[in-house]
Design an enzyme around this catalytic site. Structure first.
Site, PDB file in Angstrom:
ATOM      1  N   LYS A 168       2.616  22.751 -13.895  1.00  0.00           N
ATOM      2  CA  LYS A 168       2.011  21.511 -13.414  1.00  0.00           C
ATOM      3  C   LYS A 168       2.094  21.420 -11.896  1.00  0.00           C
ATOM      4  O   LYS A 168       1.134  20.984 -11.244  1.00  0.00           O
ATOM      5  CB  LYS A 168       2.667  20.292 -14.048  1.00  0.00           C
ATOM      6  CG  LYS A 168       1.963  18.999 -13.615  1.00  0.00           C
ATOM      7  CD  LYS A 168       2.150  17.848 -14.541  1.00  0.00           C
ATOM      8  CE  LYS A 168       1.182  16.721 -14.165  1.00  0.00           C
ATOM      9  NZ  LYS A 168       1.423  15.482 -14.940  1.00  0.00           N
ATOM     10  N   LYS A 211       0.028  10.948 -10.683  1.00  0.00           N
ATOM     11  CA  LYS A 211      -0.844  10.036 -11.422  1.00  0.00           C
ATOM     12  C   LYS A 211      -0.032   8.810 -11.813  1.00  0.00           C
ATOM     13  O   LYS A 211       1.034   8.919 -12.409  1.00  0.00           O
ATOM     14  CB  LYS A 211      -1.395  10.707 -12.679  1.00  0.00           C
ATOM     15  CG  LYS A 211      -2.621  11.563 -12.462  1.00  0.00           C
ATOM     16  CD  LYS A 211      -3.194  11.990 -13.809  1.00  0.00           C
ATOM     17  CE  LYS A 211      -4.465  12.786 -13.658  1.00  0.00           C
ATOM     18  NZ  LYS A 211      -5.020  13.180 -14.978  1.00  0.00           N
ATOM     19  N   ARG A 252      -7.280  20.734 -12.021  1.00  0.00           N
ATOM     20  CA  ARG A 252      -6.313  19.848 -12.660  1.00  0.00           C
ATOM     21  C   ARG A 252      -6.798  19.333 -14.000  1.00  0.00           C
ATOM     22  O   ARG A 252      -6.005  18.940 -14.862  1.00  0.00           O
ATOM     23  CB  ARG A 252      -5.977  18.680 -11.719  1.00  0.00           C
ATOM     24  CG  ARG A 252      -4.870  17.780 -12.262  1.00  0.00           C
ATOM     25  CD  ARG A 252      -4.316  16.846 -11.214  1.00  0.00           C
ATOM     26  NE  ARG A 252      -3.295  15.981 -11.771  1.00  0.00           N
ATOM     27  CZ  ARG A 252      -2.473  15.216 -11.060  1.00  0.00           C
ATOM     28  NH1 ARG A 252      -2.554  15.228  -9.746  1.00  0.00           N
ATOM     29  NH2 ARG A 252      -1.567  14.465 -11.650  1.00  0.00           N
ATOM     30  N   GLU A 254       3.449  18.305 -24.778  1.00  0.00           N
ATOM     31  CA  GLU A 254       2.975  18.675 -23.449  1.00  0.00           C
ATOM     32  C   GLU A 254       3.448  20.073 -23.049  1.00  0.00           C
ATOM     33  O   GLU A 254       2.760  20.781 -22.307  1.00  0.00           O
ATOM     34  CB  GLU A 254       3.434  17.643 -22.416  1.00  0.00           C
ATOM     35  CG  GLU A 254       2.812  16.261 -22.569  1.00  0.00           C
ATOM     36  CD  GLU A 254       1.349  16.212 -22.138  1.00  0.00           C
ATOM     37  OE1 GLU A 254       0.834  17.224 -21.616  1.00  0.00           O
ATOM     38  OE2 GLU A 254       0.726  15.153 -22.335  1.00  0.00           O
ATOM     39  N   HIS A 304      -6.276  15.675 -24.565  1.00  0.00           N
ATOM     40  CA  HIS A 304      -5.989  14.293 -24.192  1.00  0.00           C
ATOM     41  C   HIS A 304      -7.142  13.328 -24.462  1.00  0.00           C
ATOM     42  O   HIS A 304      -6.909  12.129 -24.598  1.00  0.00           O
ATOM     43  CB  HIS A 304      -5.589  14.218 -22.719  1.00  0.00           C
ATOM     44  CG  HIS A 304      -4.174  14.651 -22.481  1.00  0.00           C
ATOM     45  ND1 HIS A 304      -3.705  15.897 -22.858  1.00  0.00           N
ATOM     46  CD2 HIS A 304      -3.123  14.014 -21.908  1.00  0.00           C
ATOM     47  CE1 HIS A 304      -2.429  15.999 -22.526  1.00  0.00           C
ATOM     48  NE2 HIS A 304      -2.047  14.874 -21.951  1.00  0.00           N
ATOM     49  N   HIS A 321      -5.809  10.257 -26.350  1.00  0.00           N
ATOM     50  CA  HIS A 321      -5.760   8.909 -25.785  1.00  0.00           C
ATOM     51  C   HIS A 321      -6.500   7.911 -26.677  1.00  0.00           C
ATOM     52  O   HIS A 321      -6.094   6.750 -26.796  1.00  0.00           O
ATOM     53  CB  HIS A 321      -6.365   8.901 -24.381  1.00  0.00           C
ATOM     54  CG  HIS A 321      -5.458   9.462 -23.343  1.00  0.00           C
ATOM     55  ND1 HIS A 321      -5.878   9.751 -22.052  1.00  0.00           N
ATOM     56  CD2 HIS A 321      -4.136   9.784 -23.366  1.00  0.00           C
ATOM     57  CE1 HIS A 321      -4.863  10.212 -21.356  1.00  0.00           C
ATOM     58  NE2 HIS A 321      -3.805  10.251 -22.132  1.00  0.00           N
ATOM     59  N   HIS A 334       3.235   9.358 -27.471  1.00  0.00           N
ATOM     60  CA  HIS A 334       2.164  10.100 -26.813  1.00  0.00           C
ATOM     61  C   HIS A 334       2.017  11.510 -27.395  1.00  0.00           C
ATOM     62  O   HIS A 334       0.910  11.973 -27.680  1.00  0.00           O
ATOM     63  CB  HIS A 334       2.460  10.175 -25.311  1.00  0.00           C
ATOM     64  CG  HIS A 334       1.515  11.014 -24.522  1.00  0.00           C
ATOM     65  ND1 HIS A 334       0.228  10.605 -24.204  1.00  0.00           N
ATOM     66  CD2 HIS A 334       1.661  12.255 -23.971  1.00  0.00           C
ATOM     67  CE1 HIS A 334      -0.370  11.548 -23.493  1.00  0.00           C
ATOM     68  NE2 HIS A 334       0.473  12.558 -23.345  1.00  0.00           N
ATOM     69  N   ARG A 340       0.814  -1.224   0.000  1.00  0.00           N
ATOM     70  CA  ARG A 340       0.000   0.000   0.000  1.00  0.00           C
ATOM     71  C   ARG A 340       0.843   1.268   0.000  1.00  0.00           C
ATOM     72  O   ARG A 340       0.394   2.323   0.425  1.00  0.00           O
ATOM     73  CB  ARG A 340      -0.983   0.001   1.173  1.00  0.00           C
ATOM     74  CG  ARG A 340      -1.983  -1.147   1.143  1.00  0.00           C
ATOM     75  CD  ARG A 340      -3.061  -0.975   2.189  1.00  0.00           C
ATOM     76  NE  ARG A 340      -4.038  -2.063   2.105  1.00  0.00           N
ATOM     77  CZ  ARG A 340      -3.958  -3.191   2.798  1.00  0.00           C
ATOM     78  NH1 ARG A 340      -2.937  -3.379   3.627  1.00  0.00           N
ATOM     79  NH2 ARG A 340      -4.878  -4.133   2.679  1.00  0.00           N
ATOM     80  N   ASN A 350      -5.694  18.170 -19.090  1.00  0.00           N
ATOM     81  CA  ASN A 350      -6.150  17.168 -20.052  1.00  0.00           C
ATOM     82  C   ASN A 350      -6.467  17.775 -21.424  1.00  0.00           C
ATOM     83  O   ASN A 350      -7.038  17.101 -22.274  1.00  0.00           O
ATOM     84  CB  ASN A 350      -7.401  16.460 -19.523  1.00  0.00           C
ATOM     85  CG  ASN A 350      -7.093  15.571 -18.334  1.00  0.00           C
ATOM     86  OD1 ASN A 350      -6.078  14.880 -18.320  1.00  0.00           O
ATOM     87  ND2 ASN A 350      -7.952  15.603 -17.325  1.00  0.00           N
ATOM     88  N   GLU A 396      -7.654  15.677  -8.884  1.00  0.00           N
ATOM     89  CA  GLU A 396      -8.325  16.017 -10.138  1.00  0.00           C
ATOM     90  C   GLU A 396      -9.838  16.165  -9.967  1.00  0.00           C
ATOM     91  O   GLU A 396     -10.639  15.572 -10.692  1.00  0.00           O
ATOM     92  CB  GLU A 396      -8.021  14.963 -11.216  1.00  0.00           C
ATOM     93  CG  GLU A 396      -8.285  15.479 -12.626  1.00  0.00           C
ATOM     94  CD  GLU A 396      -7.858  14.508 -13.702  1.00  0.00           C
ATOM     95  OE1 GLU A 396      -7.437  14.969 -14.768  1.00  0.00           O
ATOM     96  OE2 GLU A 396      -7.939  13.279 -13.479  1.00  0.00           O
TER      97      GLU A 396
END
Length: 367
Positions: A234, A150, A248, A192, A255, A259, A271, A128, A252, A244
């Site tokens: 960022k 993330k 935040r 980015e 994206h 994606h 990417h 964890r 995206n 998010e």
């Protein structure tokens, strides 16, 4: 070469940590007062360095430098998106288990954005959560994936659908590691950076347009400035919205379609190439719904073309892309959501109940 003139950017939310930008950090890794010793902290007895095959020599150098009082292991995993699979995560867990890693031990993610996503997920899920240090080796990894917490892996249904928010304990951006990065991969990472320019930091766009060759030279001061501006944005955004739930989402931009393109291409595309198309699509959608000026849409295309990044996608692929976007993690029920612009630096969220407007916008980028 020793690490000098480092820039330190602090990130809060989830966990407070620093992103250090500089040179010579890997070469200085054996220094007990260096950046790596500080990042790992006292009490770490075992370290697993997760890395792709292309960074085997650097991983071995790090292993030798960090060994001494610590036991340092290497886990080589497939490069790029091929490494972001459950089977690869299971392999890393197996290494950790067989070496008896405890919560006081650490994982180092050495690689590009996909690698740090995987390493972060492994660190977040082992017991964890164990100590995590990212050492991004690409432009994309430095300005995006390694910062913000993330983590995730891909499934047959889509990208990053399985993951966790788990902040690293430190991020070390050694610009020297970019020296051998292939030119096309370096430029793909700039997608980015361009995103940061359009959503919040216009200075980025001005630097790129002034002289794209100098701005994309890893040895130039302009290059470093772009890295610092992007990480700074960022860091600010994720510090205010780690999970998010609000601001935040602006990160995206481009994206959702991007994606879907990555999924359609079976993650064989870089990417940045997919996201550049996604941003041109988002700009066209913004022109239709937010009255984004024509010159801003044209600026998207001009900058991406100067970086040799694509701005269009085949006309006949729309149905496949739409089906994937409907499974996007940013969707809410049957409602698709897109980050859009009304002007440079002015973002909002567009909820789309009727996909006809999306189809119309897609025709503007269809080839």
């Amino acid at each position: 070469m020793t690490a000098i003139e480092n820039t330190v950017i602090s990130v809060t939310g989830g966990r407070d940590y620093n992103v250090t930008i500089g040179r010579g950090m890997i070469a200085d890794a054996a220094n007990p007062r260096g950046q790596f010793s500080e990042a790992l902290g006292a009490g770490v007895n075992k370290v697993l360095i997760i890395h792709p095959p292309t960074l085997g020599a650097i991983a071995a150098e790090l292993r030798e430098a960090l060994s001494g009082e610590r036991e340092v292991l290497l886990a080589e995993v497939p490069d790029a998106e091929a490494g972001k699979r459950m089977e690869v995560a299971q392999f890393c867990w197996q290494v950790l288990g067989q070496a008896d890693f405890t919560r006081s031990d650490a994982v180092i993610g050495l690689g590009g954005g996909a690698l740090t996503d995987l390493a972060g997920f492994v660190a977040a899920t082992w017991l964890r959560g164990v100590r995590l240090v990212h050492v991004p080796s690409t432009v994309l990894g430095m300005v995006d994936a390694s910062v913000g917490g993330k983590t995730g892996i891909n499934t047959n249904e889509g990208k990053n659908l399985v993951g966790a928010f788990y902040a690293p304990h430190a991020v070390l951006c050694d610009l020297d590691v970019l020296a051998d990065l292939p030119r096309n991969e370096l430029l793909a990472g700039f997608a980015e950076i361009v995103k940061c320019g359009f959503i919040a930091v216009p200075e980025i766009l001005d630097i790129l347009e002034a002289n794209v060759a100098i701005a994309t030279d890893p040895q130039s001061s302009q290059f470093r400035r772009l890295i610092e501006l992007s990480i700074g944005l960022k860091a600010r955004v994720v510090s205010e919205d780690f999970m998010e739930q609000g601001e935040r989402e602006i990160l995206n931009y481009g994206h959702t379609l991007g994606h879907a393109i990555e999924h359609a291409e079976r993650y064989k595309w870089r990417h940045g190439a997919a996201i550049s198309i996604g941003m041109v699509f988002a700009a066209e959608l913004s022109r239709m719904t937010q009255n984004l000026p024509d010159e801003v849409v044209d600026r998207h295309r001009r900058i991406f073309e100067s970086l040799t990044l694509p701005t269009g996608y085949p006309r006949g692929r729309w149905d496949t892309l739409l089906a994937t976007m409907k499974r996007d993690k940013k969707a809410r029920g049957s409602m698709l959501r897109f980050v859009v612009l009304s002007a440079e630096g002015k973002t909002s969220i567009l909820n789309v109940p009727d996909t006809s407007i999306l189809f119309t916008a897609y025709q503007e980028i269809a080839t």
